[in-house]
Design a protein around this motif. Structure first.
Motif, mmCIF file in Angstrom:
data_model
loop_
_atom_site.group_PDB
_atom_site.id
_atom_site.type_symbol
_atom_site.label_atom_id
_atom_site.label_comp_id
_atom_site.label_asym_id
_atom_site.label_seq_id
_atom_site.Cartn_x
_atom_site.Cartn_y
_atom_site.Cartn_z
ATOM 1 N N ILE A 63 4.385 0.705 -22.717
ATOM 2 C CA ILE A 63 5.718 0.418 -23.263
ATOM 3 C C ILE A 63 5.728 0.686 -24.763
ATOM 4 C CG2 ILE A 63 7.398 -1.398 -23.750
ATOM 5 C CD1 ILE A 63 6.530 -2.717 -21.092
ATOM 6 N N ALA A 64 4.731 0.160 -25.470
ATOM 7 C CA ALA A 64 4.678 0.309 -26.928
ATOM 8 C C ALA A 64 4.583 1.772 -27.342
ATOM 9 C CB ALA A 64 3.490 -0.468 -27.490
ATOM 10 N N GLY A 66 5.774 4.294 -25.743
ATOM 11 C CA GLY A 66 6.880 5.101 -25.243
ATOM 12 C C GLY A 66 6.511 5.963 -24.060
ATOM 13 N N THR A 68 6.676 5.028 -20.921
ATOM 14 C CA THR A 68 7.430 4.655 -19.727
ATOM 15 C C THR A 68 8.729 5.458 -19.682
ATOM 16 O OG1 THR A 68 8.410 2.815 -20.959
ATOM 17 C CG2 THR A 68 6.462 2.332 -19.632
ATOM 18 N N SER A 70 12.387 6.754 -19.851
ATOM 19 C CA SER A 70 13.550 6.256 -20.597
ATOM 20 C C SER A 70 14.551 7.384 -20.771
ATOM 21 C CB SER A 70 13.122 5.728 -21.978
ATOM 22 O OG SER A 70 14.251 5.357 -22.741
ATOM 23 N N GLN A 77 15.718 4.017 -28.094
ATOM 24 C CA GLN A 77 14.475 3.872 -27.338
ATOM 25 C C GLN A 77 13.610 2.755 -27.919
ATOM 26 O OE1 GLN A 77 11.643 7.146 -27.366
ATOM 27 N NE2 GLN A 77 11.210 6.803 -25.204
ATOM 28 N N ARG A 81 12.220 -0.515 -25.978
ATOM 29 C CA ARG A 81 10.819 -0.952 -25.935
ATOM 30 C C ARG A 81 10.690 -2.409 -26.346
ATOM 31 N NH1 ARG A 81 8.125 3.705 -29.629
ATOM 32 N NH2 ARG A 81 8.941 5.527 -28.539
ATOM 33 N N GLN A 84 11.820 -4.611 -23.592
ATOM 34 C CA GLN A 84 10.867 -4.647 -22.483
ATOM 35 C C GLN A 84 9.668 -5.533 -22.817
ATOM 36 O OE1 GLN A 84 10.165 -0.427 -22.054
ATOM 37 N NE2 GLN A 84 11.694 -0.208 -20.431
ATOM 38 N N THR A 130 4.106 -5.016 -29.896
ATOM 39 C CA THR A 130 5.398 -4.966 -30.581
ATOM 40 C C THR A 130 5.247 -4.366 -31.973
ATOM 41 O OG1 THR A 130 6.185 -6.897 -29.344
ATOM 42 C CG2 THR A 130 7.345 -6.361 -31.378
ATOM 43 N N ALA A 133 5.390 -0.786 -31.369
ATOM 44 C CA ALA A 133 6.567 -0.268 -30.669
ATOM 45 C C ALA A 133 7.713 0.093 -31.601
ATOM 46 C CB ALA A 133 7.056 -1.290 -29.645
#
Length: 301
Positions: A63-64, A66, A68, A70, A77, A81, A84, A130, A133
């Protein structure tokens, strides 16, 4: 949450449904790393506990970064993130309230109860992701860099030593130092890759000391970069020494996976130092034999 389980007499690892265990193991194997093979030294219930922790880390890391799917880009974006990752904070909170919704939830929940894993450490990992992200990290101050290393690496170590079988203060020191040693090694190894993505994890104070611009696009050609890298490598070596020293005071069997991981990463750091810090664009791969030798040295440390 109910009290942590202290004994294990279930017919399957952690008392989980075999289908749930298989789904979690699949996440680990699909990551393409050697992690699954490395955890083979553990009894099955500890191995699946580590698989669950790794699967959690893999998902929040994707996720962090990017990685995943989208339909958004740019600021949209980034906001996605962040949302999420915040959802993962809520998901972890639900697990500590005994609420599960899928296979990973159920195996993580079992590991949390069985090994008395701390919610604060899961939250720290998410907070570390985070930090990555949002806007790229560029030349953080020393305190921010250390916080980042603690969240993305040492917090994982704190979870791991519980699963390995040692929750003593000495084991916590292993997590503290080994996590930082591994993350600093990653930073040193990946400085060129990170620069291409606009990231620069080297601390601002050191960059200023060696007249290196705090700019990912300029750092790789700066004459003073080698001096910064040498100091960071010395810090990593210090953390490895402290980690191996603390391991001697821990349960010997519980520290086997930690020694294996530490030894393989120390081999990477040693290879980088042999290559020299004036050649950061030159790859310095470590063979399986080289990593094995590093692991053997770790057991002798």
């Amino acid at each position: 949450m109910t009290d942590p389980i202290r004994t294990h007499d279930e017919p399957t690892p952690l008392g989980c449904d075999p289908a749930d265990l298989a789904r979690v193991e699949a996440i680990v194997r699909q990551s393409g790393t050697s992690f699954a093979a490395g955890m083979r030294v553990l009894p099955s219930y500890r191995r699946y506990g580590m698989y669950a922790i790794y699967a959690f880390c893999r998902i929040v890391d994707d996720i962090a970064d990017g990685d995943t799917p989208s339909s958004l880009s740019g600021a949209g974006q980034i906001q996605e993130r962040m949302a999420q990752l915040e959802a993962w904070h809520a998901r972890i909170a639900r697990l500590y309230n005994d609420e599960t919704r899928d296979a990973l939830d159920r195996v993580l929940h079992a590991a949390i109860r069985f090994f008395a894993l701390r919610k604060e450490d899961f939250d720290a990992v998410i907070d570390g992701m985070t930090m990555d992200a949002g806007s790229p990290i560029v030349a953080p101050d020393e305190e921010t860099l250390d916080l980042y290393c603690d969240r993305v690496a040492s917090a994982v170590g704190r979870l791991s030593v519980h699963v390995f079988g040692d929750s003593s203060e000495h084991a916590k020191r292993v997590a503290y130092h080994l996590g930082r040693a591994l993350q600093l090694t990653n930073i040193l190894r990946d400085v060129a890759v990170d620069a291409r993505t606009g990231r620069l994890y080297l601390p601002r104070d050191l960059l200023m000391r060696f007249d290196v611009p705090a700019d990912p696009q300029q750092v790789l050609v700066a004459p003073g970069l080698a001096g910064v890298m040498r100091i960071m490598a010395a810090r990593a070596q210090d953390h490895f020494r402290e980690a191996f020293s603390s391991m001697k005071k821990c349960d010997r069997r519980a520290m086997i996976p930690a020694r294996m991981m530490g030894g393989s990463y120390l081999a990477i750091l040693n290879a980088l130092e042999r290559r020299g810090w004036d050649h950061v664009l030159t790859p310095s791969p470590v063979s399986k034999l080289g990593k094995a030798a590093g692991v053997l040295r770790a057991f002798a440390a």
